[in-house]
Design an enzyme around this catalytic site. Sequence first.
Site, PDB file in Angstrom:
ATOM      1  N   GLU A 143      -7.229   1.605  -3.847  1.00 14.96           N
ATOM      2  CA  GLU A 143      -6.830   1.702  -5.132  1.00 14.96           C
ATOM      3  C   GLU A 143      -6.380   0.065  -5.323  1.00 14.96           C
ATOM      4  O   GLU A 143      -5.712  -0.761  -5.430  1.00 14.96           O
ATOM      5  CB  GLU A 143      -4.701   2.256  -4.440  1.00 14.96           C
ATOM      6  N   HIS A 178       0.368  -0.267   2.000  1.00 20.85           N
ATOM      7  CA  HIS A 178       0.082   0.513   0.259  1.00 20.85           C
ATOM      8  C   HIS A 178       0.024  -1.115  -0.550  1.00 20.85           C
ATOM      9  O   HIS A 178       1.055  -2.028  -0.292  1.00 20.85           O
ATOM     10  CB  HIS A 178       1.221   0.707  -0.174  1.00 20.85           C
ATOM     11  N   GLU A 213       1.566  -1.256  -3.095  1.00 17.70           N
ATOM     12  CA  GLU A 213       3.654  -1.969  -3.427  1.00 17.70           C
ATOM     13  C   GLU A 213       4.421  -2.682  -1.981  1.00 17.70           C
ATOM     14  O   GLU A 213       4.645  -3.463  -1.852  1.00 17.70           O
ATOM     15  CB  GLU A 213       4.390  -0.692  -3.614  1.00 17.70           C
ATOM     16  N   GLY A 255      -0.424   3.968 -11.406  1.00 15.66           N
ATOM     17  CA  GLY A 255       0.452   4.005 -12.325  1.00 15.66           C
ATOM     18  C   GLY A 255       0.925   3.397 -13.238  1.00 15.66           C
ATOM     19  O   GLY A 255       1.814   3.469 -14.146  1.00 15.66           O
ATOM     20  N   ASN A 271       0.914  10.894  -1.857  1.00 18.42           N
ATOM     21  CA  ASN A 271       2.014  10.583  -1.847  1.00 18.42           C
ATOM     22  C   ASN A 271       3.270   9.976  -2.854  1.00 18.42           C
ATOM     23  O   ASN A 271       3.220   9.048  -3.727  1.00 18.42           O
ATOM     24  CB  ASN A 271       0.915   8.677  -2.048  1.00 18.42           C
ATOM     25  N   TRP A 272       4.286  10.394  -2.209  1.00 17.12           N
ATOM     26  CA  TRP A 272       5.370  11.252  -2.822  1.00 17.12           C
ATOM     27  C   TRP A 272       6.508   9.077  -3.261  1.00 17.12           C
ATOM     28  O   TRP A 272       7.226   9.439  -4.517  1.00 17.12           O
ATOM     29  CB  TRP A 272       6.240  11.450  -2.644  1.00 17.12           C
ATOM     30  N   LYS A 273       6.184   8.574  -2.908  1.00 13.04           N
ATOM     31  CA  LYS A 273       6.686   7.293  -2.610  1.00 13.04           C
ATOM     32  C   LYS A 273       7.849   7.452  -2.484  1.00 13.04           C
ATOM     33  O   LYS A 273       8.955   8.480  -2.431  1.00 13.04           O
ATOM     34  CB  LYS A 273       6.501   6.222  -4.432  1.00 13.04           C
ATOM     35  N   SER A 310      -3.656   6.595 -10.547  1.00 15.89           N
ATOM     36  CA  SER A 310      -3.599   7.191 -11.446  1.00 15.89           C
ATOM     37  C   SER A 310      -4.810   8.299 -11.906  1.00 15.89           C
ATOM     38  O   SER A 310      -5.746   8.601 -12.611  1.00 15.89           O
ATOM     39  CB  SER A 310      -4.330   5.975 -12.950  1.00 15.89           C
ATOM     40  N   GLY A 313      -0.421   9.451  -6.323  1.00 23.17           N
ATOM     41  CA  GLY A 313       1.155   9.250  -6.877  1.00 23.17           C
ATOM     42  C   GLY A 313       1.562  10.557  -7.907  1.00 23.17           C
ATOM     43  O   GLY A 313       1.694  10.856  -7.622  1.00 23.17           O
ATOM     44  N   GLY A 314       1.408   9.970  -8.423  1.00 23.52           N
ATOM     45  CA  GLY A 314       2.100   9.973  -9.984  1.00 23.52           C
ATOM     46  C   GLY A 314       2.022  11.565  -9.512  1.00 23.52           C
ATOM     47  O   GLY A 314       2.932  12.426  -9.909  1.00 23.52           O
TER      48      GLY A 314
HETATM   49  P1  PGA Z   1      -0.775   6.381  -9.004  1.00 27.38           P
HETATM   50  O1  PGA Z   1      -0.636   5.834  -7.216  1.00 27.38           O
HETATM   51  O2  PGA Z   1      -1.261   7.665  -8.896  1.00 27.38           O
HETATM   52  O3  PGA Z   1       0.277   6.848  -9.869  1.00 27.38           O
HETATM   53  O4  PGA Z   1      -1.493   5.890  -9.470  1.00 27.38           O
HETATM   54  C1  PGA Z   1      -1.335   6.425  -6.461  1.00 27.38           C
HETATM   55  C2  PGA Z   1      -1.075   5.486  -5.030  1.00 27.38           C
HETATM   56  O5  PGA Z   1       0.021   3.970  -5.380  1.00 27.38           O
HETATM   57  O6  PGA Z   1      -1.041   6.060  -4.035  1.00 27.38           O
END
Ligand code: PGA
Length: 256
Positions: A170, A96, A98, A176, A6-8, A215, A236-237
């Site tokens: 999640e 998600h 976010e 993050g 997930n590149w956001k 994470s 994500g990251g």
């Molecule tokens: P993260 O994000 O790996 O940076 O914690 C995961 C996500 O939000 O899908």
Amino acid sequence: MLIVGNWKMNGLIETAQELADGIVAGLGARSGRSLPCEVVLCPPATALLTVHQRLDGSVVKLGGQDLSEHESGAHTGEICGIMLRNVGCRHVIVGHSERRADCGEDDAKVARKMAAAFRDGLQPIVCVGETLNERERGATLEVIGAQLAALVPYVPRELTRRQTLVVAYEPVWAIGTGRNAELEQIREVHGFMRRQLEEAFGADAARMRLLYGGSVKPANAGSIFGLEDVDGGLIGGASLKSAEFLAIIDAVPEKF
Ligand code: PGA
């Protein structure tokens, strides 16, 4: 196993191309052994088409990060499932945390979006998870239970290999933050989710996929993926650097 990047809101055209090329090349270099998992990349909407072109001929699939619950029409700024399919998506992330926090998406809206994804021939990857406050007051399973229960009426009864229920657990406090959930916490929630899905869908629950996200890094991926009822990861990251993302794929246990 299913590994989703997930590149956001990261990546202009050039960086998105570089990242996609790096992942495709890295997987190509590993082709001596068959991939132990399916791989999906979810770039921002503006880079979907170009990433689709870069993935052409590779095993890597493309996904959106969100979709509208509507089919078309007067919904300024929204992107519907058919449009995602049109630029090569087969998957889409839904709900998600976010988006739940930034855009006020509640459980009912997330469920309608998931239904739209099924309707439009996409594989939804639905995110659930508790906040730190909810965990600290002991409400984790109650929150996850309610989030899953909202989905149940909208899951088609006829699931296929290409369209099943994929849920990503999640914990919001682990996204993050560099702070990932302990293995025991992941085991507890994933086992709980599988049992709840069994109650709702019977034997079909075994074919539904439960991903963990929050994470995930090369160093912890192997032990998380080795847990019972963990069928992959939402990254994500660490999906923004091809070497890290590839190292996470390398951590998928061979048994899958
Ligand atoms: P993260 O994000 O790996 O940076 O914690 C995961 C996500 O939000 O899908």
